[in-house]
Design an enzyme around this catalytic site. Structure first.
Site, PDB file in Angstrom:
ATOM      1  N   SER A  45       0.812  -1.221   0.000  1.00 21.80           N
ATOM      2  CA  SER A  45       0.000   0.000   0.000  1.00 21.80           C
ATOM      3  C   SER A  45       0.846   1.272   0.000  1.00 21.80           C
ATOM      4  CB  SER A  45      -0.938   0.018   1.208  1.00 21.80           C
ATOM      5  OG  SER A  45      -1.881  -1.028   1.131  1.00 21.80           O
ATOM      6  N   GLY A 222      -4.487  -1.925  -0.659  1.00 20.42           N
ATOM      7  CA  GLY A 222      -3.715  -1.578  -1.843  1.00 20.42           C
ATOM      8  C   GLY A 222      -3.403  -0.099  -1.861  1.00 20.42           C
ATOM      9  N   GLY A 224      -2.703   3.926  -3.646  1.00 18.27           N
ATOM     10  CA  GLY A 224      -3.218   4.895  -4.606  1.00 18.27           C
ATOM     11  C   GLY A 224      -4.604   5.429  -4.307  1.00 18.27           C
ATOM     12  N   CYS A 252      -9.498  -1.796   3.788  1.00 16.02           N
ATOM     13  CA  CYS A 252      -8.676  -0.660   3.367  1.00 16.02           C
ATOM     14  C   CYS A 252      -9.068  -0.190   1.957  1.00 16.02           C
ATOM     15  CB  CYS A 252      -7.193  -1.018   3.470  1.00 16.02           C
ATOM     16  SG  CYS A 252      -6.087   0.413   3.434  1.00 16.02           S
ATOM     17  N   LEU A 253      -8.191  -0.332   0.953  1.00 15.05           N
ATOM     18  CA  LEU A 253      -8.585   0.070  -0.403  1.00 15.05           C
ATOM     19  C   LEU A 253      -9.809  -0.720  -0.850  1.00 15.05           C
ATOM     20  CD1 LEU A 253      -7.939   1.730  -2.984  1.00 15.05           C
ATOM     21  CD2 LEU A 253      -6.616  -0.248  -3.765  1.00 15.05           C
ATOM     22  N   ASN A 294      -3.466   2.227   7.250  1.00 14.52           N
ATOM     23  CA  ASN A 294      -2.547   2.793   6.269  1.00 14.52           C
ATOM     24  C   ASN A 294      -3.358   3.260   5.072  1.00 14.52           C
ATOM     25  OD1 ASN A 294      -0.554   3.464   4.454  1.00 14.52           O
ATOM     26  ND2 ASN A 294       0.044   1.357   4.011  1.00 14.52           N
ATOM     27  N   GLY A 296      -4.678   7.087   2.752  1.00 11.89           N
ATOM     28  CA  GLY A 296      -4.673   8.529   2.570  1.00 11.89           C
ATOM     29  C   GLY A 296      -5.974   9.072   2.012  1.00 11.89           C
ATOM     30  N   TYR A 297      -6.971   8.181   1.816  1.00  8.79           N
ATOM     31  CA  TYR A 297      -8.277   8.570   1.278  1.00  8.79           C
ATOM     32  C   TYR A 297      -9.375   8.042   2.195  1.00  8.79           C
ATOM     33  CZ  TYR A 297      -5.738   9.743  -2.975  1.00  8.79           C
ATOM     34  OH  TYR A 297      -4.860  10.303  -3.870  1.00  8.79           O
ATOM     35  N   HIS A 328      -7.216  -2.398   9.396  1.00  9.91           N
ATOM     36  CA  HIS A 328      -6.751  -3.759   9.128  1.00  9.91           C
ATOM     37  C   HIS A 328      -7.071  -4.690  10.299  1.00  9.91           C
ATOM     38  CE1 HIS A 328      -4.314  -3.175   5.421  1.00  9.91           C
ATOM     39  NE2 HIS A 328      -4.362  -1.919   5.836  1.00  9.91           N
ATOM     40  N   GLU A 330      -6.594  -7.815  10.480  1.00  5.30           N
ATOM     41  CA  GLU A 330      -5.521  -8.808  10.675  1.00  5.30           C
ATOM     42  C   GLU A 330      -4.355  -8.209  11.452  1.00  5.30           C
ATOM     43  OE1 GLU A 330      -3.871  -6.471   7.385  1.00  5.30           O
ATOM     44  OE2 GLU A 330      -5.887  -7.101   7.982  1.00  5.30           O
TER      45      GLU A 330
END
Length: 355
Positions: A45, A222, A224, A252-253, A294, A296-297, A328, A330
């Site tokens: 990521s 992931g 971006g 996450c993503l 983790n 940023g969006y 996360h 996990e």
């Protein structure tokens, strides 16, 4: 050897080089974890980013390959205050600097990491360039123009993998894991619960995934921008998978992409959430959990199942059969407060299989 960090606003920090030597440009993001630097470095990521560790001493327990989240370092560079040159841990198989050199990762140490973190918190995330020469105006123009694109394709697996199985010979459920830059910990959390895990590349059509008759689908973490046009195909695939009724669990993503597939929108955060000490509140019970994050969006929603205690942003969505979280569960590395979400996913898969 002296090295410099140039920010896009013109600020320059002077420090020392370690790890691989060279010049590199990327988006600077900070992680607040006191431990877990190996998981951070090997987390896909962080593709295209320069990682700044806020905890001052990094590398004290060495390099432990069994803690890696992937086989590569996706980050562009690594910034720390004090890199430990003499690690002490019975599991250690080497020193951090040697690891960075082997992987070609540029490192910078000795700068005022607190001042840099404060700058990012006040002004927002920004690009930067590490260079061995005093920065020039050409360097600043390069930094300002830098963009990260096509990140998911860069880190996703290229071919489907053979199914992963846990110690339970008779797998309880078959799970399709869509790999957008998946951490190893996700598949391991599923196999530990007796699941048979099939890993699919990010651009796998919905028909190829349903062909294995999964009881559930997991959408991985992931890198971006989730709204990157390069991800449009993924979002359309998720819309198709939504219509199958198969339970989907986004992380996450994966949480952000699933929200886009359900009609929500995303936006970039001022400086993101990264580290193993991020508090989230369950909006249904009021209970607060400490999580590993983790990103940023964030998803723009006021009906989330979890919210971030610090800034109130969405940390989870529940669509009934399918659900997702920004953090996360996990938790590698980090606390295991929310590992119960995998049990909820198992329950939803069991209910789907029983229908």
């Amino acid at each position: 050897m002296t090295a410099y960090l140039l920010l896009e606003d013109g600020t320059v920090f002077e420090g020392s080089s370690f790890g691989a030597q060279g010049s590199v440009t990327g988006e600077i993001v900070f992680s607040t974890g006191m431990t877990g630097y190996l998981e951070t470095l090997t987390d896909p990521s962080y593709y295209g980013q320069i990682i700044l560790q806020t905890f001052p001493l990094i590398g004290n327990y060495g390099v432990i390959p069994s803690d890696f989240e992937s086989g590569a370092v996706a980050a562009k560079a690594y910034i720390v205050k004090h890199p430990c040159q003499n690690p002490s841990n019975f599991r250690s198989e080497g020193a951090l600097e040697s690891f960075l050199k082997e992987r070609g990762v540029v490192g910078l140490y000795g700068i005022d990491t607190r001042a840099l973190t404060k700058l990012i918190r006040e002004n927002g995330v920004m690009n930067g360039k590490i260079t061995l020469s005093p920065p020039t105006e050409a360097d600043r123009a390069e930094v300002r123009a830098h963009r990260i694109g096509g990140a998911v394709a860069a880190v996703s697996s290229k071919l489907p993998s053979p199914p992963l199985k846990g110690s339970d010979a008779a797998a309880r459920r078959r799970v399709a894991l869509m790999d957008f830059g998946a951490k190893r910990g996700i598949a391991e959390a599923l196999t530990a619960r007796g699941c048979e895990v099939w890993v699919f590349p990010h651009d796998t059509p919905a028909g190829e995934i349903t062909k294995i008759n999964p009881s559930g689908i997991v959408l991985s973490n992931g890198p971006g921008d989730p709204a990157d046009p390069a991800n449009n195909g993924i979002v359309e695939t998720l819309r198709e998978l939504n219509r199958t009724g198969i339970p989907i669990f986004g992380i996450c993503l994966g949480h952000q992409l699933l929200a886009l597939a359900n009609g929500y929108k995303t936006k970039k955060l001022k400086f993101g959430h990264r580290g193993a000490n991020q508090p989230v509140r369950d909006t249904r019970t009021g209970r607060v959990y400490i999580t590993s994050q983790n990103h940023g969006y964030t998803v723009i929603a006021d009906n989330g199942s979890f919210v971030n205690v610090n800034d109130g942003t969405c940390e989870g969505m529940d669509y009934g059969v399918s659900f997702s979280v920004q953090f996360h569960p996990e938790a590698r590395g980090g606390p295991l407060d929310t590992a119960f979400l995998f049990e909820i996913f198992m329950e939803r898969m069991n209910a789907y299989a029983a229908e």
